[in-house]
Design a protein around this motif. Structure first.
Motif, PDB file in Angstrom:
ATOM      1  N   PHE A   1     -13.414  -4.000   3.166  1.00 31.47           N
ATOM      2  CA  PHE A   1     -12.483  -4.184   4.285  1.00 31.47           C
ATOM      3  C   PHE A   1     -12.960  -5.325   5.172  1.00 31.47           C
ATOM      4  CE2 PHE A   1     -11.074  -0.193   2.822  1.00 31.47           C
ATOM      5  CZ  PHE A   1      -9.802  -0.004   3.306  1.00 31.47           C
TER       6      PHE A   1
ATOM      7  N   LEU B   1     -10.571   2.702   8.743  1.00 33.25           N
ATOM      8  CA  LEU B   1     -11.602   1.763   8.283  1.00 33.25           C
ATOM      9  C   LEU B   1     -11.368   0.372   8.872  1.00 33.25           C
ATOM     10  CD1 LEU B   1     -11.961   2.885   4.550  1.00 33.25           C
ATOM     11  CD2 LEU B   1     -13.623   3.185   6.396  1.00 33.25           C
TER      12      LEU B   1
ATOM     13  N   GLN C   1       0.818  -1.206   0.000  1.00 30.95           N
ATOM     14  CA  GLN C   1       0.000   0.000   0.000  1.00 30.95           C
ATOM     15  C   GLN C   1       0.854   1.259   0.000  1.00 30.95           C
ATOM     16  OE1 GLN C   1      -3.369   0.609  -0.254  1.00 30.95           O
ATOM     17  NE2 GLN C   1      -3.337  -1.499  -0.985  1.00 30.95           N
TER      18      GLN C   1
ATOM     19  N   PRO D   1      -6.714   6.641   6.126  1.00 26.90           N
ATOM     20  CA  PRO D   1      -8.097   6.198   5.906  1.00 26.90           C
ATOM     21  C   PRO D   1      -8.247   4.679   6.057  1.00 26.90           C
ATOM     22  CG  PRO D   1      -7.420   7.718   4.173  1.00 26.90           C
ATOM     23  CD  PRO D   1      -6.190   7.411   4.974  1.00 26.90           C
ATOM     24  N   GLN D   2      -7.232   3.944   5.597  1.00 26.95           N
ATOM     25  CA  GLN D   2      -7.311   2.487   5.708  1.00 26.95           C
ATOM     26  C   GLN D   2      -7.183   2.032   7.156  1.00 26.95           C
ATOM     27  OE1 GLN D   2      -5.424   0.097   2.660  1.00 26.95           O
ATOM     28  NE2 GLN D   2      -4.676   1.949   1.661  1.00 26.95           N
TER      29      GLN D   2
ATOM     30  N   ARG E   1     -16.368  -1.100   0.962  1.00 28.72           N
ATOM     31  CA  ARG E   1     -15.087  -1.101   0.262  1.00 28.72           C
ATOM     32  C   ARG E   1     -14.352  -2.432   0.425  1.00 28.72           C
ATOM     33  NH1 ARG E   1     -16.971   3.465   1.257  1.00 28.72           N
ATOM     34  NH2 ARG E   1     -16.356   5.446   0.307  1.00 28.72           N
TER      35      ARG E   1
ATOM     36  N   ARG F   1      -3.639  10.649   2.969  1.00 24.30           N
ATOM     37  CA  ARG F   1      -4.492  10.260   1.846  1.00 24.30           C
ATOM     38  C   ARG F   1      -4.583   8.746   1.676  1.00 24.30           C
ATOM     39  NH1 ARG F   1      -7.944  13.595  -0.239  1.00 24.30           N
ATOM     40  NH2 ARG F   1      -8.004  12.072  -1.910  1.00 24.30           N
ATOM     41  N   ILE F   2      -3.470   8.048   1.893  1.00 25.90           N
ATOM     42  CA  ILE F   2      -3.427   6.625   1.528  1.00 25.90           C
ATOM     43  C   ILE F   2      -3.460   5.718   2.760  1.00 25.90           C
ATOM     44  CG2 ILE F   2      -2.143   4.861   0.247  1.00 25.90           C
ATOM     45  CD1 ILE F   2      -3.085   7.162  -1.538  1.00 25.90           C
TER      46      ILE F   2
END
Lengths: 255, 221
Positions: free
Chosen positions: B218, B142, B117, B138-139, B216, B134-135
């Motif tokens: 997850f 979540l 990632q 958020p992950q 999404r 940004r990358i």
């Protein structure tokens, strides 16, 4: 600045890389001219992927030099390491496609493609979307623009990853075994996109196990074994008349 | 006058206390997430000395009872010539203390995130804070919504400790009504009901993030 066409887009000189006591690259050099596709073949563990990772400095080489359009990558001419920011700026000019796709799962397909142009290059969003739509059309996924990556097949994911890399208008595309994680029936759709890119004159360095692709599409084949380049020649000569025993043995296993 | 009439009569006190609790909770949540988000980068630094220093700091804070920590900030720091008012000490205490937990939750989540990632982000020219924001972040969020939700509830409940340093939040209001009129039960029932209402909102937020994550894909693999 005008440069003679004969200058290579990408040049690597004497790259060495060790992980602890294990030396993975023993002084590898290569050049790619504009618009050419070069395939790197070799048994697993031969250092192909590490070489590709060293080229955009995802892996820091122990020694050696890399140039993109004549500009050094990773280190300044005086040997000083580049800052993260400088390294990022030069990486942004090389597209990379990973074996495991590495799409960003929290973004839709379209968002994956526009993210770097908007955030890194500062392209206006509307313009980035327009470009992304063209790229998605090119890889045959315009109807998937608003879905999330997890709902895509491996082949579709890889095509999005290619579109994402192309969205940065890279000088060279680095493919790291782009079809190795795919079910056999999905390999073709990804290779077809890569063939199109070659035809359009993209400069490409492709680490692959797809012998047919290497033979039919590339301008040059590099055969690596045990961390060094063993043969570097045209695909015709490599596949019909390999010079070294190591290459012969390698090919025997694939044919 | 019945005990409940007292509550109605003193309602402005509860309203004011509740408002203060909510303000403290929201402000400290934002502060703890920003600070925790910065600190997780220290916990994952490529330099081992930086990494160890952050681990030492985060683990040290997490070992400390919040009550003692905030007590030290308010009553202990003046011995070193630093005098904070109750609100500043309380808010600072909540932010610093809970940022350690937020950082640790995010670190655990980041350790699970495939390297690819950040590599694909780097390959696209991302680096530093923008790449994180940004990358990566958020992950991480979540992937950890329920755990972060839990932490939010702790943060809400920890605002109640601030009454011991005289911050006039909800528990302080309930406690003062209780001692003024000698009604031991009703003021705290009201306080509990109000904390519960906010907790339900937090749960709602967690459910929303969870749904976003599920859409999404997850947690599906």
């Amino acid at each position: 600045m005008a440069r003679p066409d004969s200058d290579p887009v990408l040049k690597a000189l004497n790259i060495t890389k060790s992980f602890g006591a294990l030396q993975v690259l023993h002084g590898v050099s290569l050049e790619i001219n504009s618009g050419k596709t070069v395939s790197i073949l070799g048994p697993s563990g031969s250092g192909k992927s590490t070489l590709l990772r060293c080229i955009n400095w995802l892996e820091r080489p122990n020694s050696g030099e890399i140039y993109l359009d004549g500009e050094p990558v990773g280190r300044h001419p005086n040997g000083e390491l580049m800052s993260d920011r400088e390294l990022a700026a030069i990486r942004a000019r090389m597209g990379k496609v990973f074996q495991s796709f590495n799409l960003w799962p929290h973004f839709t397909v379209l968002e994956n493609v526009i993210e770097a142009p908007v955030q890194v290059l500062g392209v206006p969003k509307a313009q980035a979307i327009e470009q992304a739509e063209q790229l998605l059309q090119k890889v045959g996924l315009q109807d998937k623009r608003d879905v999330y990556p997890y709902s895509l097949s491996g082949g579709q994911k890889q095509r999005v990853a290619i579109a994402r890399a192309l969205a940065m208008s890279p000088r060279v595309m680095l493919f790291d075994e782009p079809t190795s994680a795919l079910d056999p029936e999905l390999v073709g759709e990804v290779l077809a996109v890569m063939r199109d890119l070659t035809r359009e004159g993209m400069t490409m360095l492709v680490v692959t196990h797809e012998m047919a692709f290497a033979r039919d599409v590339s301008d040059e084949v590099i055969f690596m074994d045990q961390g060094e380049i063993v043969e570097q020649t045209t695909p015709d000569r490599f596949f019909s008349n390999p010079e070294t025993r190591r290459a012969q043995q390698f090919l025997a296993r694939y044919q | 006058m019945s005990d409940w009439d007292i509550i109605i009569q003193e309602w402005p006190r509860f309203a004011n206390g509740f408002l203060n609790s909510v303000v403290l909770f929201v402000a400290s949540t934002i502060g703890a997430f920003v600070l925790g988000g910065l600190m997780v980068n220290g916990l994952r630094s490529s330099r081992s000395i930086v990494r160890r220093a952050f681990h030492f700091y985060v683990d040290g804070l997490r070992m400390l009872p919040f009550l003692i920590f905030v007590y030290l900030l308010y009553y202990g720091l003046p011995s070193f010539g630093i005098k904070l008012d109750a609100w500043t000490a309380g808010l600072l205490g909540l932010v610093i203390y809970h940022s350690a937990y937020v950082a640790e939750i995010l670190r655990g989540s980041w350790d699970q995130l495939p390297n690819g990632q950040s590599e694909s982000a780097q390959a696209c020219g991302f680096y530093g804070i923008k790449m994180f924001r940004r990358i990566i972040l958020p992950q991480l969020i979540l992937n950890t919504a329920p755990i972060l939700g839990n932490q939010l509830i702790y943060m809400l409940k920890d605002t109640a400790f601030l009454m011991i340093i005289t911050v006039q939040e909800l528990t302080y209001a309930a406690s003062s009504v209780q001692s003024m009129y000698f009604v031991p039960l009703q003021p705290f029932i009201i306080a509990i009901a109000l904390y519960w209402a906010v907790s339900l909102l937090i749960e709602g937020l967690v459910a929303l993030v969870h749904r976003t994550a599920k859409e999404r894909g997850f947690g599906q693999t």
